[in-house]
Design a protein around this motif. Sequence first.
Motif, short mmCIF file in Angstrom:
data_model
loop_
_atom_site.label_atom_id
_atom_site.label_comp_id
_atom_site.label_asym_id
_atom_site.label_seq_id
_atom_site.Cartn_x
_atom_site.Cartn_y
_atom_site.Cartn_z
N TYR A 54 2.38 8.41 7.09
CA TYR A 54 3.58 7.80 6.28
C TYR A 54 3.36 8.75 5.02
O TYR A 54 2.39 9.51 4.69
CB TYR A 54 3.15 6.48 5.71
CG TYR A 54 3.23 5.34 6.55
CD1 TYR A 54 4.20 5.07 7.27
CD2 TYR A 54 1.97 4.52 6.60
CE1 TYR A 54 4.46 4.00 7.97
CE2 TYR A 54 2.20 3.43 7.63
CZ TYR A 54 3.21 3.35 8.31
OH TYR A 54 3.41 2.16 9.24
N LEU A 113 -1.67 8.13 4.76
CA LEU A 113 -0.57 8.17 3.85
C LEU A 113 -0.73 9.49 2.80
O LEU A 113 -1.51 9.68 2.38
CB LEU A 113 -0.84 6.99 2.95
CG LEU A 113 0.27 6.97 1.52
CD1 LEU A 113 1.83 6.71 2.22
CD2 LEU A 113 0.12 5.67 0.64
N THR A 147 -5.41 7.04 1.99
CA THR A 147 -4.37 7.99 1.20
C THR A 147 -5.14 9.39 1.33
O THR A 147 -6.19 9.53 0.68
CB THR A 147 -4.28 7.58 -0.28
OG1 THR A 147 -3.61 6.36 -0.27
CG2 THR A 147 -3.18 8.56 -0.87
#
Length: 260
Positions: free
Chosen positions: A134, A215, A236
């Motif tokens: 993402y 992410l 992340t």
Amino acid sequence: MLYLDPFSETDFRRLDGVRADICVTVTMPTHLVARHGENQDKVKLRDIARELQGRLEAAGADKRRAGALVEGLDDLVADEGFWRYLAHGLVIFATPDKIQTYRLPMEVPQAVEVSDRFHLKPLIPLLAFPRRAYVLDISLLRVRLWEVGEGDIRDVEVPGMPASFADAMQARIGEDWQIYVGKNQSAQKKTFERQYCREIEAAMRRFLVGQKTPLVLAGVETILAYYREVDTYGHTSDELITGNQEHTSADDLAERARAI
């Protein structure tokens, strides 16, 4: 362009727990571009459904239940929208009560498995290596979440995500938010932007529950720093795509994310 369906360990465990009188797993290679005329992959599945119907009847399966399963496959064959968006492989998990499909970034051999549980081996490679990520692009003017695959990028809608700083402030303060923010901008600029990032993170937290998809954050470093202060997602990336991405194309953003 590849169209890939999200798949996680949570999905794997859920499918692994399914037990039914008839569990059918269909795997087949698919094509990104259809030949002239009828889609060859759709025709292939239609033939598989007919063969499966005879196979279930020969095995003495309950006719009503077998008929319901085959009817579900026929409905999928008739779904023109589905066949416009394919990848390199397709897995179909079918019971008389439900059908689930996963479009895959790699080819899989054509096969049909019938049991009281699903055949999940074709999906194991998706858990071994991250084939998608993402990208969360944050600015004061807009917030966008992209899903980047091996050969595609698509916009993802996140429920409850503020569309912009203005959207977040209006929801929090009301129609007169510009007057309020204008009066307090110099003293509370950081506070307003942190509140904005907190609302983005809250929506992302709900969206990412149970996922391990990487992410990547994109945007001006100041706003990304505020987001990282409240970020609770364990996957992340430390590396950022920095700078204002307003004029960056989706394909360029995808390439930078793939490099990370």
